[in-house]
Motif scaffolding. Structure first.
Motif: not given
Length: 164
Positions: A125-145
């Motif tokens: 939802v954050s990606l679609w809304a154009g919001h910045k992802a949180d800075n957790s390692i899981t979000t920044t390194v592993y997800t690549h949604f």
């Protein structure tokens, strides 16, 4: 908006499919910022747009939102080329006539809220809304949604609900 107010807005769109009411339905089911509407391009199952919220010194970014089942129902009645030309100021001012006590930006909040209520992953939802992802390692390194378009399409299929 409550689901009742959302339904009333949809009924107004069906009763009077003016370019403004078409734009309101489109924004309500995509979560776009009002200034992003002018950049919309529909390509297959996707809405491609330029993100309006820019930071100083950062170039424009493009983002993609899958077309939801809710939008698919009304999209045949929306002239996308016409709504892209609608004045942002007029859209904002006329919204008060359709939804007193609300702001046009409330449609963006409505989209994000309904997506969460439908069980769509917060990060997507954050990606679609154009919001910045949180800075957790899981979000920044592993997800690549954003690289997983098939997952986004599957998640957007959850954006489907009934009005009471």
């Amino acid at each position: 908006l409550t689901k009742e107010k959302e339904y009333a807005l949809l009924q107004e769109f069906k009763r009077n499919p003016s370019v403004y009411n078409q734009a309101y339905a489109f924004i309500m089911y995509t979560g776009l910022r009002r200034s992003e509407l002018a950049s919309v391009v529909i390509e297959g199952e996707w809405i491609i747009l330029t993100t309006a919220k820019q930071r100083k010194g950062v170039k424009e970014k493009s983002r993609s939102i899958p077309i939801s089942p809710m939008l698919k129902r009304v999209l045949p009645f929306i002239d996308v080329e016409k709504i892209k030309k609608a004045s942002v100021g007029v859209l904002t001012n006329r919204f008060k006539d359709v939804c007193p006590n609300h702001h046009l930006h409330d449609l963006r909040h409505t989209f994000i809220t309904r997506a969460q209520e439908c069980g769509i992953r917060r990060e997507i939802v954050s990606l679609w809304a154009g919001h910045k992802a949180d800075n957790s390692i899981t979000t920044t390194v592993y997800t690549h949604f954003q690289e997983r378009s098939e997952l986004q399409i599957i998640e957007m299929q959850k954006y489907d609900y009934k009005y009471n």
